[in-house]
Design a protein around this motif. Structure first.
Motif, mmCIF file in Angstrom:
data_model
loop_
_atom_site.group_PDB
_atom_site.id
_atom_site.type_symbol
_atom_site.label_atom_id
_atom_site.label_comp_id
_atom_site.label_asym_id
_atom_site.label_seq_id
_atom_site.Cartn_x
_atom_site.Cartn_y
_atom_site.Cartn_z
ATOM 1 N N ASP A 107 -0.157 -1.927 6.640
ATOM 2 C CA ASP A 107 -1.381 -2.113 7.044
ATOM 3 C C ASP A 107 -2.172 -0.956 6.481
ATOM 4 O O ASP A 107 -3.117 -0.313 7.166
ATOM 5 C CB ASP A 107 -1.231 -1.508 8.676
ATOM 6 C CG ASP A 107 -2.274 -2.076 9.507
ATOM 7 O OD1 ASP A 107 -3.207 -3.217 9.151
ATOM 8 O OD2 ASP A 107 -2.595 -1.618 10.554
ATOM 9 N N GLY A 108 -2.146 -0.905 5.220
ATOM 10 C CA GLY A 108 -2.996 -0.183 4.295
ATOM 11 C C GLY A 108 -2.364 1.379 4.167
ATOM 12 O O GLY A 108 -2.860 2.337 3.714
ATOM 13 N N VAL A 150 -6.028 5.554 0.304
ATOM 14 C CA VAL A 150 -5.367 4.604 -0.611
ATOM 15 C C VAL A 150 -6.453 3.909 -1.665
ATOM 16 O O VAL A 150 -6.372 3.676 -2.973
ATOM 17 C CB VAL A 150 -4.698 3.341 0.186
ATOM 18 C CG1 VAL A 150 -4.468 2.151 -0.788
ATOM 19 C CG2 VAL A 150 -3.628 3.770 1.006
ATOM 20 N N HIS A 151 -7.782 3.698 -1.158
ATOM 21 C CA HIS A 151 -8.878 3.348 -1.980
ATOM 22 C C HIS A 151 -9.108 4.409 -3.211
ATOM 23 O O HIS A 151 -9.447 3.845 -4.284
ATOM 24 C CB HIS A 151 -10.118 3.188 -1.150
ATOM 25 C CG HIS A 151 -11.357 2.874 -1.902
ATOM 26 N ND1 HIS A 151 -11.490 1.458 -2.553
ATOM 27 C CD2 HIS A 151 -12.478 3.616 -2.250
ATOM 28 C CE1 HIS A 151 -12.652 1.722 -3.120
ATOM 29 N NE2 HIS A 151 -13.263 2.703 -3.012
ATOM 30 N N MET A 152 -9.269 5.905 -2.594
ATOM 31 C CA MET A 152 -9.226 6.594 -3.749
ATOM 32 C C MET A 152 -8.355 6.883 -4.655
ATOM 33 O O MET A 152 -8.562 6.990 -6.156
ATOM 34 C CB MET A 152 -9.249 8.192 -3.020
ATOM 35 C CG MET A 152 -10.739 8.295 -2.231
ATOM 36 S SD MET A 152 -10.662 9.967 -1.287
ATOM 37 C CE MET A 152 -9.963 11.225 -2.533
ATOM 38 N N ILE A 185 -0.223 1.520 -2.837
ATOM 39 C CA ILE A 185 -0.680 2.157 -1.338
ATOM 40 C C ILE A 185 -0.274 3.606 -1.384
ATOM 41 O O ILE A 185 -0.738 4.061 -0.461
ATOM 42 C CB ILE A 185 0.091 1.288 -0.613
ATOM 43 C CG1 ILE A 185 1.581 1.045 -0.817
ATOM 44 C CG2 ILE A 185 -0.474 -0.198 -0.324
ATOM 45 C CD1 ILE A 185 2.339 0.755 0.246
ATOM 46 N N ASN A 186 0.241 4.310 -2.485
ATOM 47 C CA ASN A 186 0.684 5.659 -2.515
ATOM 48 C C ASN A 186 0.903 5.937 -3.822
ATOM 49 O O ASN A 186 1.542 5.360 -4.553
ATOM 50 C CB ASN A 186 1.524 6.118 -1.312
ATOM 51 C CG ASN A 186 1.261 7.284 -1.029
ATOM 52 O OD1 ASN A 186 0.615 8.225 -1.553
ATOM 53 N ND2 ASN A 186 1.919 7.671 0.239
ATOM 54 N N ALA A 187 0.702 7.376 -4.033
ATOM 55 C CA ALA A 187 1.074 8.117 -5.108
ATOM 56 C C ALA A 187 1.536 9.558 -5.006
ATOM 57 O O ALA A 187 0.846 10.166 -4.184
ATOM 58 C CB ALA A 187 0.329 7.881 -6.343
ATOM 59 N N ASP A 188 2.743 10.007 -5.441
ATOM 60 C CA ASP A 188 3.353 11.474 -5.279
ATOM 61 C C ASP A 188 3.603 11.925 -6.466
ATOM 62 O O ASP A 188 4.211 11.263 -7.336
ATOM 63 C CB ASP A 188 4.255 11.327 -4.029
ATOM 64 C CG ASP A 188 4.088 11.202 -2.774
ATOM 65 O OD1 ASP A 188 2.950 11.613 -2.229
ATOM 66 O OD2 ASP A 188 4.984 10.434 -2.073
ATOM 67 N N GLN A 189 3.349 13.254 -6.528
ATOM 68 C CA GLN A 189 3.310 13.994 -7.862
ATOM 69 C C GLN A 189 4.773 15.018 -7.498
ATOM 70 O O GLN A 189 4.679 15.602 -6.519
ATOM 71 C CB GLN A 189 2.330 14.721 -8.374
ATOM 72 C CG GLN A 189 2.846 15.281 -9.609
ATOM 73 C CD GLN A 189 1.579 16.155 -10.308
ATOM 74 O OE1 GLN A 189 0.544 16.395 -9.754
ATOM 75 N NE2 GLN A 189 1.424 16.337 -11.535
ATOM 76 N N ALA A 190 5.662 14.902 -8.362
ATOM 77 C CA ALA A 190 6.706 15.615 -8.278
ATOM 78 C C ALA A 190 6.577 17.096 -8.950
ATOM 79 O O ALA A 190 5.440 17.232 -9.813
ATOM 80 C CB ALA A 190 8.131 15.058 -8.917
#
Length: 114
Positions: free
Chosen positions: A55-56, A71-73, A99-104
């Motif tokens: 659902d986004g 998510v759009h950004m 739908i997501n990104a994470d930096q370690a």
């Protein structure tokens, strides 16, 4: 005297540990990850498929859930970085499916897509 030095050392260690946590939060905040993605060289990343209806919102990620605006950004930041978009495409990931990104802490990024 050794006891005073040991206590001072312990306090300093705790202060540095907390600073690292704050830095990790800032780099995965919506503005932080957006800036990182716009400038990311596209070489040190991993992709993870998220199944099911999100659902986004991507859940189960390293930092936090993202709303539709975030998510759009993220997608816009990836699209503005041609090299990164191309590298993701080589991995079978379309920008509009991220739908997501994470930096370690090591600077690598995990991209979550559906």
């Amino acid at each position: 005297m050794n006891r005073v030095a040991a206590i001072a050392s312990a306090v300093a260690s705790l202060a540095f540990a907390d600073a690292g946590h704050a830095e990790g939060f800032a780099m995965n905040s919506p503005a932080g990850i957006e800036n990182t993605l716009r400038n990311f060289n596209g070489t040190n990343f991993d992709v993870k498929h998220i199944s099911g209806d999100t659902d986004g919102i991507a859940s189960g990620s390293l930092s936090e859930e993202r709303g539709p605006r975030d998510v759009h950004m993220i997608r816009a930041a990836i699209a503005s970085n041609a090299r990164l978009a191309h590298r993701l495409s080589e991995q079978g990931v379309r920008v509009q499916n991220v739908i997501n990104a994470d930096q370690a802490a090591d600077g690598s990024i995990v991209f979550y897509y559906r």
